[in-house]
Motif scaffolding. Structure first.
Motif, PDB file in Angstrom:
ATOM      1  N   ASN A  68       0.821  -1.207   0.000  1.00  0.00           N
ATOM      2  CA  ASN A  68       0.000   0.000   0.000  1.00  0.00           C
ATOM      3  C   ASN A  68       0.858   1.262   0.000  1.00  0.00           C
ATOM      4  N   ARG A  71       1.724   1.870  -3.484  1.00  0.00           N
ATOM      5  CA  ARG A  71       0.621   2.493  -4.234  1.00  0.00           C
ATOM      6  C   ARG A  71       0.606   4.002  -4.000  1.00  0.00           C
ATOM      7  N   LEU A  72       0.747   4.388  -2.716  1.00  0.00           N
ATOM      8  CA  LEU A  72       0.648   5.812  -2.387  1.00  0.00           C
ATOM      9  C   LEU A  72       1.886   6.578  -2.837  1.00  0.00           C
ATOM     10  N   HIS A  78       0.240   4.143 -11.871  1.00  0.00           N
ATOM     11  CA  HIS A  78      -0.986   3.358 -12.016  1.00  0.00           C
ATOM     12  C   HIS A  78      -2.220   4.222 -12.282  1.00  0.00           C
ATOM     13  N   LEU A  90     -14.569  -1.311  -8.939  1.00  0.00           N
ATOM     14  CA  LEU A  90     -13.142  -0.989  -8.805  1.00  0.00           C
ATOM     15  C   LEU A  90     -12.221  -1.939  -9.577  1.00  0.00           C
ATOM     16  N   LYS A  94      -6.488   0.782 -11.225  1.00  0.00           N
ATOM     17  CA  LYS A  94      -5.211   0.096 -11.398  1.00  0.00           C
ATOM     18  C   LYS A  94      -4.490  -0.096 -10.083  1.00  0.00           C
ATOM     19  N   SER A  96      -5.363  -1.698  -7.630  1.00  0.00           N
ATOM     20  CA  SER A  96      -6.203  -1.893  -6.451  1.00  0.00           C
ATOM     21  C   SER A  96      -6.275  -3.389  -6.151  1.00  0.00           C
ATOM     22  N   TYR A  98      -8.921  -4.955  -5.908  1.00  0.00           N
ATOM     23  CA  TYR A  98      -9.991  -5.458  -6.773  1.00  0.00           C
ATOM     24  C   TYR A  98      -9.447  -5.811  -8.153  1.00  0.00           C
TER      25      TYR A  98
ATOM     26  N   ALA B 239      -7.220   2.336   3.490  1.00  0.00           N
ATOM     27  CA  ALA B 239      -8.301   1.651   2.772  1.00  0.00           C
ATOM     28  C   ALA B 239      -8.464   2.228   1.369  1.00  0.00           C
ATOM     29  N   GLY B 241      -6.188   3.523  -0.335  1.00  0.00           N
ATOM     30  CA  GLY B 241      -5.012   3.083  -1.090  1.00  0.00           C
ATOM     31  C   GLY B 241      -5.205   1.716  -1.715  1.00  0.00           C
ATOM     32  N   TRP B 242      -5.652   0.736  -0.930  1.00  0.00           N
ATOM     33  CA  TRP B 242      -5.765  -0.587  -1.543  1.00  0.00           C
ATOM     34  C   TRP B 242      -7.008  -0.709  -2.414  1.00  0.00           C
ATOM     35  N   MET B 243      -8.032   0.115  -2.121  1.00  0.00           N
ATOM     36  CA  MET B 243      -9.262   0.010  -2.918  1.00  0.00           C
ATOM     37  C   MET B 243      -9.176   0.725  -4.256  1.00  0.00           C
ATOM     38  N   GLY B 245      -6.057   2.673  -5.192  1.00  0.00           N
ATOM     39  CA  GLY B 245      -4.682   3.013  -5.541  1.00  0.00           C
ATOM     40  C   GLY B 245      -4.282   4.400  -5.055  1.00  0.00           C
TER      41      GLY B 245
END
Lengths: 545, 366
Positions: A68, A71-72, A78, A90, A94, A96, A98, B239, B241-243, B245
């Motif tokens: 995570n 991602r941030l 993405h 979702l 990208k 994610s 999901y 949350a 972030g993972w949901m 991005g």
């Protein structure tokens, strides 16, 4: 659920030895024998198609705090570009959780193992698993830089106590087994060591990496965890680190050991750049040591990010970050380092890495001893697997790639001389039967009666990568979830975990350890059912003993 | 059972959920804001925003994004409060109000005790406190206090950084000598930790701090503990972030997530008229929206005491107080399940949004 038959496909199922035209029957989410005197409620003609069990990815960083953070850290990596289909919220977001579930399912993957779950951050990993639809998930718990274990080893405690600690931690974090990442090296980095080899000593503990991983290797066996200790060795990525890898295999005591992303350790020091492939030497060693399994961590040329709990290594990688940024997290034990990177075909070092990985795949003889990871996303994203399968199955395709590499690369790899081409059967050994064996899964990775009805059906054609990227049909627990390469709706996969046995006295001792050192109740790190959005999140896998 | 009101008058809960769904589905670009919720609440809210093709923002995004902006443009070193507690031999606290942002900070970091692990175990910790508020620092005997205005903090850190790098600074000799002494303390630390809260620092100060940490790491070990923002911000950000991005300030107008800290800022969306309905969630303490327009159709999810007189109000419980809740824990830096300390039957945010979601069919927006 309806009795269904997939009629007339080419079944490739190494677990049952099938490699022929046949039918696959399933009902109520399980594969069944052809039932006497009943006809199918639903019949699907899959003639001209390949039928395999759902694939298992044994090492892919798909969830948890470090993923995570990546991602941030990298919004530019993405950006989403298209809207989703109905009933798949979702799914085009990208990177994610999901999208991860959707993309794996589309490739015919139905089980994925996240190999680095920190005990103190287990709940987040499980929350992210919960939001990865369709696929079943599992994790490996990271130990080997934690004060409690190192303290026990330093104090010469009995194997029994160490076994109890290991088993309790695996149970409490709800995982499939143990991972050990640069054993002792991450603790040493907190004490300002900048390099850490197999026999370097962890400050204040008087232990070497060798001693730590051997202890965990023994404990893994003693408590009956099916998956061997999953080891991320020292000196990842360094020229000449083939010596570390060979010495580690010699240190394995003949006990089962899984070595992670070994491509990153297949480096010699030959040539004017002092960097060469040692893939052939490494493969020879694996062939001679059948207690050792490996996954490759293949480099695929792409923009990606390296995510690792080897904080020492990641810190050392920061100067080479592309783009120039990174996150370094000194966690309670391992923590994590996130460093973006771009693998370029024109880059000598990257091209050597690419070649070394393929040498390992092609020179390790037993396809159930070598697994096809890219160490997602460290060597490249999991979405490059189809291209990787194609490379393994075609010497011509590899030759095309080789012609584009910097010329001096060819002098430092044996890849051009290797003509082996994987068969579909061998691909299935690597991605299905062998992967299932590696984790002790008795009801997946196979199409025998009683197995979970996780089934992937592919339409063969000239475009091998395309075939693996878009399965014609995928069934998860008997539900049709993919048709013509597209996910039609979500199902909820399970999180697989084991519960090794141990003496519960250890929990009291751990409670007082947390209370004394951190002044916190240990339960603050628990993964209670009530913390997850759905009641039926978990499915237990039996232990070896 | 919770309560619901419409313009201050009681209405049945089922009617309230139905009405909320009608407001949100009738909007061209609905906004889900506040987002003061636990992880389950954030999860439900983000799924609702996605289904509605709206946007979501958190009430403390300014603070959260100050940290994230530094991370994604420069990078960041962090550690856990646990590691700071047991290993740090030098702690630098930066900015006023840290003990307000994290009331348990002093107890958790145990600054008045020596570290338990590492090279300086059992030696007294060195504590430097840059611009504490009031007598905050008096709780740590021996802390070296340095005063500066909040506006000067990035400049002060820049001067430290310059002197650490052996560069000249335009300050009088006394100050330079003070800074050189401080820098020497940092340089000789074995595992140093900066502590800050974006509630009192701007991104420039945070980047300067992280720049200094990066440079210190060339020869020794240094890292940081950042204090998360209020109303569950850290858990909501994870949350999101993972949901999706991305962190909050993300919109789904095109059917996929787009993150833009300016475009999807809640107050701007409302005040500009771009958002034409809002769901405001503030389950911890009933904090009210910061936007100025009062004419937007508004649904509020908050504790009973915070019922607004205007718009639709649905009572929700307080996460971790009236119901069990997963929250990011400042003391561990990880998610944890907080058991209800005073359980009631007021619905959680997740439950309330679930009821609204049940009224919003896929067909409604497609």
């Amino acid at each position: 659920m309806a009795l269904t038959v997939l009629r007339g496909g080419h079944i490739v199922d190494p677990a049952t030895g099938q490699d022929a035209i046949g039918d696959v029957w399933f009902e109520d989410g399980r594969i069944v024998e052809r039932p006497e005197g009943r006809s199918a409620d639903e019949e699907i003609d899959v003639s001209g198609h390949i039928v395999m069990a759902g694939a298992i990815d044994i090492h892919s960083h798909i969830a948890g705090g470090n993923v995570n953070t990546a991602r941030l850290l990298l919004p530019e990596l993405h950006r989403a570009i298209r809207a989703r289909l109905a009933d798949t919220p979702l799914s085009t977001a990208k990177w994610s959780s999901y999208e991860t579930g959707r993309l794996y399912a589309q490739m015919g993957f139905t089980t994925v193992v996240e190999p680095a779950m920190a005990p103190h951050h287990a709940l987040q990993t499980h929350l992210e698993f919960n939001d990865a639809p369709i696929i079943d998930k599992g994790a490996l718990t990271v130990l080997g830089n934690d004060d409690f274990l190192l303290g026990m080893l330093r104090d010469g405690e009995t194997d029994g106590a160490i076994n109890d600690y290991v088993a309790q931690t695996v149970e409490n974090t709800r995982s499939l087994g143990l991972k050990c990442i640069n054993p002792g090296g991450v603790e040493a980095f907190k004490e300002n060591m900048r390099a850490f080899g197999l026999d370097d000593v962890v400050p204040f503990y008087g232990l070497t990496s060798r001693q730590i991983f051997q202890a965990l290797q023994k404990a893994t066996q003693a408590v009956g965890i099916a998956h061997p200790l999953h080891l991320h060795m020292n000196n990842l990525g360094l020229a000449g680190n083939i010596d570390t890898a060979l010495a580690t295999i010699d240190a394995a005591q003949g006990l089962p050991l899984h070595l992670a992303h070994v491509q990153f350790y297949a480096y010699g020091k030959e040539g004017k750049n002092g960097f060469s492939s040692a893939g052939a030497l490494f493969a020879e060693k694996i062939n001679a040591n059948n207690n050792v399994s490996v996954d490759v961590g293949q480099v695929m040329f792409s923009d990606t990010v390296t995510i690792s709990s080897d904080v020492l290594k990641q810190f050392n990688s920061l100067p080479g970050a592309i783009p120039k940024k990174g996150a370094i997290f000194d966690g309670d034990a391992n923590g994590g380092g996130i460093v973006p990177y771009v693998y370029k075909i024109s880059n000598y070092y990257n091209a050597i890495q690419w070649a070394a990985g393929l040498e390992l795949f092609l020179l390790i003889e037993n396809p159930e001893q070598v697994f096809f990871t890219t160490d997602h996303p460290n060597g490249g994203p999991f979405t490059t697997y189809p291209e990787l399968f194609a490379l393994l199955m075609s010497a011509d395709l590899r030759a095309q790639y080789l012609s584009r590499l910097p010329a001096d690369v060819l002098e430092h790899t044996t890849l051009p001389s290797i003509s082996r081409e994987y068969t579909l059967y061998e691909i299935a050994q690597m991605s299905r039967s062998g992967a299932a064996k590696l984790f002790g899964f008795e009801d997946r990775g196979r199409l025998g009666a009683g197995a979970v009805a996780d089934i992937a059906v592919y339409k063969p054609g000239r475009d091998v990568a395309g075939m693996f990227r878009r399965a014609s049909y995928v069934f998860k627990d008997g539900n049709l979830v993919v048709r013509d390469g597209q996910v039609s709706h979500y199902t909820r996969g399970k999180t697989l975990h084991i519960r090794p046995r141990y003496d519960r006295q250890i929990t009291k001792r751990l409670d007082s350890y947390y209370d004394d050192l951190y002044g916190l109740p240990r339960s603050i790190f628990d993964v209670p059912d009530a913390a997850l959005p759905h009641k039926d999140a978990f499915a237990e896998v039996p232990c070896r003993i | 059972m919770g309560t619901a009101t419409l313009d201050g008058k009681a209405i049945a809960l089922d009617d309230a959920y139905r009405h909320a769904a009608k407001i949100l589905t009738g909007a061209a670009f609905p906004l889900i804001a506040g987002l003061g919720a636990d992880v389950a609440g954030a999860r439900a809210a983000i799924l609702l925003a996605e289904r509605l093709k709206g946007a979501f923002d958190h009430l403390a995004s300014r603070e959260t994004l100050a940290d994230i902006d530094v991370k994604r443009s420069f990078g960041m070193f962090t550690t856990t409060a646990n590691e700071a507690r047991i290993r740090s031999d030098c702690v630098v606290l930066v900015g006023p109000g840290l003990t307000q942002a994290w009331p348990g900070m002093l107890e958790r970091l145990a600054l008045d005790e020596p570290p338990r692990r590492g090279a300086q175990a059992q030696h007294p910790r060195k504590v430097i406190w840059l611009e504490p508020e009031g007598d905050e620092a008096s709780a740590v005997p021996g802390a070296k206090v340095i005063t500066a205005s909040v506006q000067e903090l990035s400049g002060v850190l820049a001067a430290w950084r310059a002197r650490f790098g052996g560069r000249p600074v335009a300050l009088d000799a006394e100050k330079v000598s003070l800074i050189d002494g401080l820098v020497e303390t940092l340089r000789s630390a074995r595992f140093g930790v900066f502590v800050w809260s974006a509630s009192s620092l701007d991104p420039l100060a945070i980047e300067m701090l992280q720049g200094l940490v990066t440079e210190l790491n060339a020869t020794t070990r240094f890292t940081g503990v950042h204090i998360g923002a209020r109303s569950g911000a850290s858990g909501v950000t994870q949350a999101a972030g993972w949901m999706t991005g991305f962190p909050p300030r993300t919109g789904f107008g095109r059917g996929y997530p787009e993150h833009d800290p300016w475009r999807f800022e809640a107050s701007r969306l409302v005040d500009s008229g771009e958002a034409d309905a809002a769901l405001w969630i503030s389950a911890f303490d009933g904090e009210t929206p910061a936007w100025s327009r009062a004419d937007i159709p508004l649904i509020t999810l908050a504790p009973a005491q915070a019922a607004p007189s205007r718009g639709l109000f649905i009572e929700v419980g307080r996460p971790g107080v009236t119901h069990d809740a997963v929250l990011m824990s400042q003391e561990t830096g990880g998610m944890t399940l907080r058991r209800a300390s005073a359980p009631t039957d007021a619905p959680s945010v997740a439950l309330a949004i679930g009821a609204i979601m049940a009224e919003v069919s896929e067909g409604a927006w497609r």
